[in-house]
Scaffold this active site. Structure first.
Site, PDB file in Angstrom:
ATOM      1  N   THR A  46     -44.473-107.026  17.613  1.00 55.88           N
ATOM      2  CA  THR A  46     -44.051-105.779  16.949  1.00 55.88           C
ATOM      3  C   THR A  46     -44.768-105.599  15.614  1.00 55.88           C
ATOM      4  OG1 THR A  46     -41.851-105.883  17.971  1.00 55.88           O
ATOM      5  CG2 THR A  46     -42.041-104.581  15.956  1.00 55.88           C
ATOM      6  N   PHE A 117     -48.801 -87.242  18.392  1.00 54.60           N
ATOM      7  CA  PHE A 117     -49.118 -88.400  19.217  1.00 54.60           C
ATOM      8  C   PHE A 117     -49.395 -87.932  20.639  1.00 54.60           C
ATOM      9  CE2 PHE A 117     -48.838 -93.124  19.109  1.00 54.60           C
ATOM     10  CZ  PHE A 117     -49.170 -93.305  17.775  1.00 54.60           C
ATOM     11  N   HIS A 345     -52.784-102.775  27.310  1.00 52.72           N
ATOM     12  CA  HIS A 345     -52.033-102.575  26.066  1.00 52.72           C
ATOM     13  C   HIS A 345     -50.533-102.814  26.208  1.00 52.72           C
ATOM     14  CE1 HIS A 345     -51.064-100.986  22.150  1.00 52.72           C
ATOM     15  NE2 HIS A 345     -50.400 -99.973  22.639  1.00 52.72           N
ATOM     16  N   ARG A 380     -46.290 -94.830  29.825  1.00 49.97           N
ATOM     17  CA  ARG A 380     -45.516 -94.659  28.586  1.00 49.97           C
ATOM     18  C   ARG A 380     -46.257 -93.727  27.630  1.00 49.97           C
ATOM     19  NH1 ARG A 380     -45.571 -97.323  23.234  1.00 49.97           N
ATOM     20  NH2 ARG A 380     -47.408 -98.475  23.899  1.00 49.97           N
TER      21      ARG A 380
HETATM   22  C1  LIG Z   1     -51.537-103.631  18.699  1.00 53.03           C
HETATM   23  C2  LIG Z   1     -50.316-102.899  19.172  1.00 53.03           C
HETATM   24  C3  LIG Z   1     -49.941-101.714  18.564  1.00 53.03           C
HETATM   25  C4  LIG Z   1     -48.811-101.022  19.001  1.00 53.03           C
HETATM   26  N1  LIG Z   1     -48.463 -99.848  18.390  1.00 53.03           N
HETATM   27  C5  LIG Z   1     -47.330 -99.201  18.779  1.00 53.03           C
HETATM   28  C6  LIG Z   1     -46.895 -98.027  18.106  1.00 53.03           C
HETATM   29  O1  LIG Z   1     -47.485 -97.567  17.144  1.00 53.03           O
HETATM   30  N2  LIG Z   1     -45.769 -97.418  18.555  1.00 53.03           N
HETATM   31  C7  LIG Z   1     -45.048 -97.891  19.604  1.00 53.03           C
HETATM   32  O2  LIG Z   1     -44.025 -97.300  19.948  1.00 53.03           O
HETATM   33  N3  LIG Z   1     -45.435 -99.018  20.241  1.00 53.03           N
HETATM   34  C8  LIG Z   1     -46.549 -99.676  19.852  1.00 53.03           C
HETATM   35  N4  LIG Z   1     -46.928-100.822  20.512  1.00 53.03           N
HETATM   36  C9  LIG Z   1     -46.024-101.392  21.507  1.00 53.03           C
HETATM   37  C10 LIG Z   1     -44.845-102.042  20.797  1.00 53.03           C
HETATM   38  O3  LIG Z   1     -45.264-102.546  19.559  1.00 53.03           O
HETATM   39  C11 LIG Z   1     -44.241-103.182  21.600  1.00 53.03           C
HETATM   40  O4  LIG Z   1     -43.965-102.755  22.902  1.00 53.03           O
HETATM   41  C12 LIG Z   1     -42.938-103.660  20.951  1.00 53.03           C
HETATM   42  O5  LIG Z   1     -43.156-103.961  19.591  1.00 53.03           O
HETATM   43  C13 LIG Z   1     -42.386-104.861  21.672  1.00 53.03           C
HETATM   44  O6  LIG Z   1     -41.305-105.371  20.930  1.00 53.03           O
HETATM   45  P1  LIG Z   1     -40.345-106.456  21.563  1.00 53.03           P
HETATM   46  O7  LIG Z   1     -39.267-106.684  20.582  1.00 53.03           O
HETATM   47  O8  LIG Z   1     -39.983-106.049  22.936  1.00 53.03           O
HETATM   48  O9  LIG Z   1     -41.266-107.755  21.710  1.00 53.03           O
HETATM   49  P2  LIG Z   1     -42.226-108.541  20.670  1.00 53.03           P
HETATM   50  O10 LIG Z   1     -42.343-107.880  19.369  1.00 53.03           O
HETATM   51  O11 LIG Z   1     -43.465-108.828  21.420  1.00 53.03           O
HETATM   52  O12 LIG Z   1     -41.426-109.902  20.432  1.00 53.03           O
HETATM   53  C14 LIG Z   1     -41.279-110.867  21.447  1.00 53.03           C
HETATM   54  C15 LIG Z   1     -40.484-112.030  20.906  1.00 53.03           C
HETATM   55  O13 LIG Z   1     -40.158-112.913  21.959  1.00 53.03           O
HETATM   56  C16 LIG Z   1     -40.383-114.247  21.553  1.00 53.03           C
HETATM   57  N5  LIG Z   1     -40.660-115.036  22.754  1.00 53.03           N
HETATM   58  C17 LIG Z   1     -41.498-114.742  23.784  1.00 53.03           C
HETATM   59  N6  LIG Z   1     -41.458-115.728  24.701  1.00 53.03           N
HETATM   60  C18 LIG Z   1     -40.569-116.658  24.250  1.00 53.03           C
HETATM   61  C19 LIG Z   1     -40.099-117.908  24.748  1.00 53.03           C
HETATM   62  N7  LIG Z   1     -40.533-118.433  25.908  1.00 53.03           N
HETATM   63  N8  LIG Z   1     -39.201-118.593  24.004  1.00 53.03           N
HETATM   64  C20 LIG Z   1     -38.750-118.117  22.809  1.00 53.03           C
HETATM   65  N9  LIG Z   1     -39.175-116.939  22.304  1.00 53.03           N
HETATM   66  C21 LIG Z   1     -40.066-116.218  23.019  1.00 53.03           C
HETATM   67  C22 LIG Z   1     -41.538-114.172  20.581  1.00 53.03           C
HETATM   68  O14 LIG Z   1     -41.540-115.269  19.728  1.00 53.03           O
HETATM   69  C23 LIG Z   1     -41.215-112.857  19.857  1.00 53.03           C
HETATM   70  O15 LIG Z   1     -40.332-113.097  18.795  1.00 53.03           O
HETATM   71  C24 LIG Z   1     -48.056-101.533  20.088  1.00 53.03           C
HETATM   72  C25 LIG Z   1     -48.415-102.720  20.675  1.00 53.03           C
HETATM   73  C26 LIG Z   1     -49.553-103.388  20.252  1.00 53.03           C
HETATM   74  C27 LIG Z   1     -49.952-104.639  20.967  1.00 53.03           C
END
Ligand SMILES: Cc1cc2nc3c(=O)[nH]c(=O)nc-3n(C[C@H](O)[C@H](O)[C@H](O)COP(=O)(O)OP(=O)(O)OC[C@H]3O[C@@H](n4cnc5c(N)ncnc54)[C@H](O)[C@@H]3O)c2cc1C
Length: 568
Positions: A46, A117, A345, A380
């Site tokens: 994130t 966007f 992505h 998405r």
């Molecule tokens: C470069 C980039 C830019 C982006 N920009 C945007 C944007 O501007 N707007 C938008 O809406 N979306 C954007 N996205 C998409 C969005 O950021 C992500 O989909 C979102 O942040 C995912 O959040 P999350 O909380 O689901 O997972 P993440 O933020 O990926 O967190 C995953 C967590 O799980 C933990 N974890 C994973 N496996 C394990 C395990 N086996 N044991 C313990 N812990 C584990 C990790 O440590 C981490 O804390 C972007 C993505 C990328 C890659």
């Protein structure tokens, strides 16, 4: 073995996990909540989000407009009841973030600023310059620190969901620093482990995005939904895959071919650079195939032109774009074109959940990119994901809390015995293994197979090829030896566990792509170029069996937007 016990264990400290923890902690101070994360929460993916988070915040906008844009973007595969819920909840979440201290960019009159966007028909994407994820994650993280009933296990790697009689009992986790397996008993578990981009070779995703939570759920018996749908972002730096945010186009950037033409006028004349990602990525590949790309050390690319925006706008609204271009492409976007090409992505599919975040398995919830609650369908829209993490992270937190409050004490559950078996599998099985195969080779070949045969364009022939390569790689994985036998911070061991997860997911993705004999959203079959609502207006659900995935379909919920041709 040390045995820990909580009411709720949240796996993942990204936006979805932290938002879920806060919601659960607010539901009842009596609940004890653990956040287990394989990296320090601020290092979750994130943090790298750049562009923004979508919500209806203006009088000119409406829930119907955000809802319809999302459903059309999804190529009508999103569940419309979920989308309606999502668009209504998103504004409250953005304002809540404001109250928790998120430093949103401002309009001159002081309101939270919004930008254009892709695929959004009006400006509705809130942002904090082009470091949105960093500021949102910081806000959530610092807020989570207020709650005494939230405890954290940073740099603990969850290796297994522990269940008994089809009901969640906790998780087994490897404490990376000491190299010991712990049993963490829990009444409810929320998976918020993010995406799986590392299954591919060229991706914007951080090295930790290996789809662990999806594989954990699949192995525990919960189905994965719509896994054939992977998003390829049109503008990534060749070589590294580093993302150049869609905000660059939202602020007015152009895509140009080697003739200096804004080629999108041939593909998405109405929307141009603000077309949806699936169509833009295919358009770029088309231009390159027809010889109108530029040639560089890392292959062909097209140009992203920001020069007409001027230095002041670039520095104020897109400072990170300038920094990344200078650092990683050696060019200054104030004066030069940024080289870009599509890269993996985001994954639209994930652990199946209903609108409350429940997976259907008692006590197991999921939210964020790891989950598929179904607002993204086949494609998405950019900036819907961060809002999804907030809305459904909170929802999963509240649902898990309500469920945990109805359960008896965790005292008698069998997690220690279950975690002992997991300890044996990892330390006596994996760590002691002396095979001759290299972890890096198997991983690279899996990523290549996915890139080449399960990429932007697919066909039965290519997908069969991918599946046969994956079967071989699974066999070779069993001969991968772990050379580093040291228990402490053994990254070779965790990389082996991650590859094991990714091989499961690659198989599910490729098989689901083979079964979907149509083109819809990001899934583009050269042998079935049309969308086929008569046969495929349905979600795919993958269940694990001893011989590979078994698939079922699930109807799409349609409330007010009947499927129509998707033209921009
Ligand atoms: C470069 C980039 C830019 C982006 N920009 C945007 C944007 O501007 N707007 C938008 O809406 N979306 C954007 N996205 C998409 C969005 O950021 C992500 O989909 C979102 O942040 C995912 O959040 P999350 O909380 O689901 O997972 P993440 O933020 O990926 O967190 C995953 C967590 O799980 C933990 N974890 C994973 N496996 C394990 C395990 N086996 N044991 C313990 N812990 C584990 C990790 O440590 C981490 O804390 C972007 C993505 C990328 C890659």
């Amino acid at each position: 073995m040390e045995r820990l016990a909580y009411d709720i264990v949240i796996v993942g400290g990204g936006a979805a996990g932290l938002r879920g923890a806060i919601a659960a902690a607010e539901t009842s101070r009596a609940l004890r909540i653990a956040i287990v994360s394989k990296v320090y929460p601020m290092r979750s993916h994130t943090v790298s989000a750049e562009g923004g988070t979508a919500a209806v915040l203006r009088d000119y906008d409406s829930f119907d407009s955000h809802g319809f844009d999302t459903v059309k973007g999804s190529d009508f595969l999103a569940d419309q009841d979920v989308v309606e819920f999502f668009v209504r909840r998103a504004p409250g979440e953005v304002i809540q973030m404001e109250h928790w201290g998120c430093p949103w960019s401002r309009e001159p009159d002081g309101r939270v600023a919004v930008r254009a966007f892709g695929g959004m028909s009006v400006k509705r994407t809130a942002f904090a310059a082009d470091k949105v994820g960093f500021h949102m994650l910081h806000t959530l993280f610092q807020t989570s620190l207020k709650y005494e009933n939230i405890e954290r296990f940073d740099e603990w790697f969850v290796t297994q969901i522990l269940a008994e009689g089809g009901k969640v009992a906790g998780v087994a986790a490897l404490e990376l620093r000491s190299g010991t397996i712990h049993a963490i008993a829990a009444k409810a578990v929320i998976l918020s482990t993010g995406g799986a981009g590392r299954v591919y070779e060229f991706t914007t995703n951080g090295a930790i995005k290996t789809g662990d939570g999806m594989a954990l759920a699949y192995r525990a018996g919960a189905p994965l939904k719509d896994m054939e749908f992977l998003q390829f972002h049109p503008t990534c730096l060749p070589g590294t895959g580093i993302l150049i945010t869609e905000a660059a186009r939202g602020e007015g950037g152009y895509l140009v071919n080697n003739k200096g033409e804004r080629f999108l006028k041939k593909y998405v004349p109405e929307k141009m650079e603000l077309g949806p990602r699936d169509i833009l990525s295919r358009s770029i590949i088309q231009e390159i195939r027809e010889g109108r790309g530029f040639d560089g050390p890392y292959g062909h690319y097209v140009g992203l032109d920001l020069r007409h925006l001027g230095e002041e706008v670039i520095d104020r609204k897109l400072p990170m774009v300038r920094e990344l271009s200078e650092e990683y492409a050696g060019i200054d976007p104030v004066h030069e074109l940024i080289p870009v090409r599509p890269g993996q992505h985001y994954i639209m599919g994930g652990v199946h959940t209903d609108i409350t975040g429940s997976t259907g398995m008692a006590g197991l919830y999921a939210a964020g990119e790891a989950a598929c609650v179904s607002i993204n369908g086949a494609n998405r829209l950019g900036s819907n994901s961060l809002s999804e993490c907030l809305v459904f992270g909170a929802e999963a937190g509240r649902s898990a809390a309500a469920y945990a409050l109805t359960q008896g004490p965790v005292g008698s559950n069998p997690v220690t015995a279950l975690a002992k078996a997991e300890e044996t599998r990892i330390f006596d099985g994996l760590l002691k293994r002396e095979g001759g195969e290299s972890l890096a080779d198997v991983r690279r070949e899996m990523q290549r197979a996915m890139e080449e045969h399960v990429g932007i364009y697919r066909s039965a022939e290519a997908l069969e090829k991918a599946l046969s390569l994956l079967r071989e790689l699974r066999k070779r994985f069993d001969r991968v030896g772990v050379r580093d036998k040291d228990p402490f911070f053994n990254t070779e061991l965790t990389a082996t566990l991650e590859l094991d997860f990714m091989l499961d997911l690659a198989e599910v993705i490729a098989n689901a792509a083979l079964l979907r004999k149509e083109s819809r959203g990001a899934h583009s079959r050269t042998d079935y170029p049309k969308r086929d609502d008569a046969n495929f207006l349905a979600h795919s659900m993958a269940f694990r069996t001893a011989t590979g995935p078994r698939y079922e379909t699930k109807p799409v919920t349609i409330t007010k937007w009947p499927p129509a041709a998707r033209v921009y």
